[in-house]
Design a protein around this motif. Sequence first.
Motif, mmCIF file in Angstrom:
data_model
loop_
_atom_site.group_PDB
_atom_site.id
_atom_site.type_symbol
_atom_site.label_atom_id
_atom_site.label_comp_id
_atom_site.label_asym_id
_atom_site.label_seq_id
_atom_site.Cartn_x
_atom_site.Cartn_y
_atom_site.Cartn_z
ATOM 1 N N PHE A 43 55.335 26.994 42.080
ATOM 2 C CA PHE A 43 56.428 26.549 42.669
ATOM 3 C C PHE A 43 57.331 27.351 43.537
ATOM 4 C CE2 PHE A 43 57.557 27.260 38.299
ATOM 5 C CZ PHE A 43 58.671 28.099 38.274
ATOM 6 N N ALA A 44 57.341 28.831 42.739
ATOM 7 C CA ALA A 44 58.085 29.703 43.415
ATOM 8 C C ALA A 44 57.515 30.280 44.845
ATOM 9 C CB ALA A 44 58.237 31.052 42.441
ATOM 10 N N ALA A 45 58.288 30.866 45.450
ATOM 11 C CA ALA A 45 58.181 31.339 46.844
ATOM 12 C C ALA A 45 58.184 33.103 47.031
ATOM 13 C CB ALA A 45 58.571 30.903 47.935
ATOM 14 N N PRO A 46 57.362 33.737 45.858
ATOM 15 C CA PRO A 46 57.614 35.300 46.054
ATOM 16 C C PRO A 46 57.211 35.978 47.095
ATOM 17 C CG PRO A 46 55.627 34.667 44.834
ATOM 18 C CD PRO A 46 56.158 33.205 45.114
ATOM 19 N N ALA A 47 57.850 36.995 47.468
ATOM 20 C CA ALA A 47 57.711 38.180 48.266
ATOM 21 C C ALA A 47 56.288 38.515 48.284
ATOM 22 C CB ALA A 47 58.678 38.933 48.816
ATOM 23 N N PRO A 48 55.609 39.027 49.498
ATOM 24 C CA PRO A 48 54.327 39.544 49.405
ATOM 25 C C PRO A 48 54.198 40.798 48.742
ATOM 26 C CG PRO A 48 54.811 38.869 51.580
ATOM 27 C CD PRO A 48 56.069 38.705 50.816
ATOM 28 N N GLY A 49 55.141 41.708 48.710
ATOM 29 C CA GLY A 49 55.153 42.958 48.088
ATOM 30 C C GLY A 49 55.228 42.937 46.458
ATOM 31 N N PRO A 50 56.096 42.207 45.891
ATOM 32 C CA PRO A 50 55.992 42.146 44.490
ATOM 33 C C PRO A 50 54.808 41.450 43.982
ATOM 34 C CG PRO A 50 58.463 41.539 45.335
ATOM 35 C CD PRO A 50 57.322 41.809 46.317
ATOM 36 N N VAL A 51 54.180 40.606 44.668
ATOM 37 C CA VAL A 51 52.962 40.050 44.250
ATOM 38 C C VAL A 51 51.631 40.793 44.426
ATOM 39 C CG1 VAL A 51 51.393 37.974 45.005
ATOM 40 C CG2 VAL A 51 53.707 37.559 44.875
ATOM 41 N N ALA A 52 51.704 41.732 45.548
ATOM 42 C CA ALA A 52 50.642 42.588 45.603
ATOM 43 C C ALA A 52 50.549 43.965 44.548
ATOM 44 C CB ALA A 52 50.607 43.315 46.939
ATOM 45 N N LEU A 53 51.858 44.098 44.202
ATOM 46 C CA LEU A 53 52.199 45.063 43.263
ATOM 47 C C LEU A 53 51.385 44.582 41.930
ATOM 48 C CD1 LEU A 53 55.348 46.870 44.359
ATOM 49 C CD2 LEU A 53 53.021 47.945 44.130
ATOM 50 N N ALA A 54 52.013 43.446 41.621
ATOM 51 C CA ALA A 54 51.562 42.922 40.267
ATOM 52 C C ALA A 54 50.132 42.348 40.285
ATOM 53 C CB ALA A 54 52.330 41.623 39.969
ATOM 54 N N ARG A 55 49.398 41.983 41.431
ATOM 55 C CA ARG A 55 47.996 41.802 41.511
ATOM 56 C C ARG A 55 47.219 42.876 41.055
ATOM 57 N NH1 ARG A 55 44.059 37.850 40.940
ATOM 58 N NH2 ARG A 55 42.298 39.259 40.549
ATOM 59 N N ALA A 56 47.628 43.946 41.877
ATOM 60 C CA ALA A 56 47.059 45.256 41.568
ATOM 61 C C ALA A 56 47.188 45.802 40.203
ATOM 62 C CB ALA A 56 47.598 46.524 42.553
ATOM 63 N N SER A 57 48.312 45.533 39.595
ATOM 64 C CA SER A 57 48.312 45.660 38.057
ATOM 65 C C SER A 57 47.514 45.108 37.329
ATOM 66 C CB SER A 57 49.731 45.263 37.734
ATOM 67 O OG SER A 57 49.988 45.955 36.385
ATOM 68 N N VAL A 58 47.276 43.753 37.449
ATOM 69 C CA VAL A 58 46.213 42.977 36.968
ATOM 70 C C VAL A 58 44.970 43.575 37.173
ATOM 71 C CG1 VAL A 58 45.078 40.631 36.689
ATOM 72 C CG2 VAL A 58 47.696 40.830 36.745
ATOM 73 N N ASP A 59 44.548 43.798 38.274
ATOM 74 C CA ASP A 59 43.178 44.516 38.559
ATOM 75 C C ASP A 59 42.985 45.653 37.681
ATOM 76 O OD1 ASP A 59 42.677 42.424 40.399
ATOM 77 O OD2 ASP A 59 43.327 43.484 41.811
ATOM 78 N N ARG A 60 43.881 46.662 37.556
ATOM 79 C CA ARG A 60 43.794 47.817 36.793
ATOM 80 C C ARG A 60 43.453 47.423 35.030
ATOM 81 N NH1 ARG A 60 47.996 49.499 40.147
ATOM 82 N NH2 ARG A 60 49.545 48.907 38.741
ATOM 83 N N LEU A 61 44.173 46.334 34.775
ATOM 84 C CA LEU A 61 43.896 45.863 33.463
ATOM 85 C C LEU A 61 42.719 45.550 33.189
ATOM 86 C CD1 LEU A 61 47.531 43.994 32.626
ATOM 87 C CD2 LEU A 61 46.892 46.414 32.235
ATOM 88 N N VAL A 62 42.019 44.814 34.273
ATOM 89 C CA VAL A 62 40.802 43.973 34.209
ATOM 90 C C VAL A 62 39.658 45.385 34.208
ATOM 91 C CG1 VAL A 62 39.066 42.855 35.570
ATOM 92 C CG2 VAL A 62 41.370 41.809 35.147
ATOM 93 N N ASP A 63 39.922 46.385 35.043
ATOM 94 C CA ASP A 63 39.188 47.497 35.440
ATOM 95 C C ASP A 63 39.011 48.239 34.148
ATOM 96 O OD1 ASP A 63 38.419 46.432 37.999
ATOM 97 O OD2 ASP A 63 39.656 48.012 38.823
ATOM 98 N N ALA A 64 40.166 48.281 33.316
ATOM 99 C CA ALA A 64 40.170 49.143 32.056
ATOM 100 C C ALA A 64 39.762 48.500 30.808
ATOM 101 C CB ALA A 64 41.479 49.572 31.603
ATOM 102 N N GLY A 65 39.408 46.961 31.068
ATOM 103 C CA GLY A 65 38.850 46.293 29.963
ATOM 104 C C GLY A 65 39.939 45.809 28.992
ATOM 105 N N VAL A 66 41.205 45.693 29.383
ATOM 106 C CA VAL A 66 42.104 45.139 28.663
ATOM 107 C C VAL A 66 42.270 43.732 28.563
ATOM 108 C CG1 VAL A 66 44.840 45.328 28.163
ATOM 109 C CG2 VAL A 66 43.614 47.439 28.829
#
Length: 386
Positions: A227-250
Amino acid sequence: MSAAVEGIASAVRGRRLRAVDVAAEALARIERTDPVLCAFAEVWGGEALRRAGEVDARVAAGEPLPLAGVPVAVKGRRGLRAAGPLLEAGCVAVGATSVPGPGTSWQTWGLGAHGRTVNPWRADRTPGGSSAGAAVAVAAGLVPLATGSDGAGSVRIPAAWCGVVGLKVTGGRLPSPDRTGLASPGVLTRTAADATAWWRVVSGRTGEAVAAPSFPVTAIWSPDLGFAAPAPGPVALARASVDRLVDAGVVRLTRPPVWPQPLLVDPAPAWLALRTPGADPADAHRVRAVNDRRLDALFARTGLLLTPTAPTAPHGHDGPGDVYSTALTWAFNVSGHPALSLPAGFGTDGCPAGLQLVAARGQEEVLLAVAREAERRGAVVRGPRA
């Protein structure tokens, strides 16, 4: 990254450091920098040194204080009322941090004794709020631990915008003066280990062996909760953080539950109705019931829900504009789920962003364990102050 809280407490308990000296150093840091940062509404110099002397005496008498000598800043001038467990555990309260002043309906700012509270990364930006000074004091290294309260995102948003860890506990699990039940206590620290030390004390679990989750923990990613409409910047940073957690096996990403509507119903009308005296709560209860059912179904199949913490980067001191900074956080005040903001890197403006981790009710230990493991495996991006 080392855990400052445990390091200080261990050194004071072992009498390699005196709590009085630790407090004096914290007070000196505050005196040097607070005229610029404006993180404190009050500084309790003489009282802090007196309390620190009492901690040294308690250590000498053989008391096993889990937080011996740890300087703590409390949210607002009334924050000391809720700090009893921390003081009993050996913390030394050095002052009250800034919160929003009068004259505005938006709460993502703070007013300290020296003026408006500034973001430690960019002075022309707000640190977030309402636990504004708490986040700044921790991010700038003035104290390792600051208390907060979170009624719509008031711990998590400033944690994200200042690049620190911010935890909101399960609704109703710890005492709160909020009559609506929306606000829960929380903490701001530089590391998940330090937040864990706070949690063990306030939850009465000091010394208990707590089982860690198996890694990777299953997780669902949602950039907007439907439902929210977040700006692209915070979304991209959060998604990159998720990818790091995935790559690290967390964490391991799984698909969200399938239903015809958005992931959650926008909680804004429900939150506002619950906070407004005299408002009809019927629609609020309906929205809460729908979202509770959806969250129950989600956490029946996965361990975590991951989102950006805030929908925008830190705004200027003239206000946030038309976007609610709480758009991604206040759903979990209405539902009562515990949530944690983890540093997620820096935008092109030089300001930090956060990744929000949400768990089932009562699962603070899971949030903290995931955050600690992310730090241990190098999956958390921090700035030079860390």
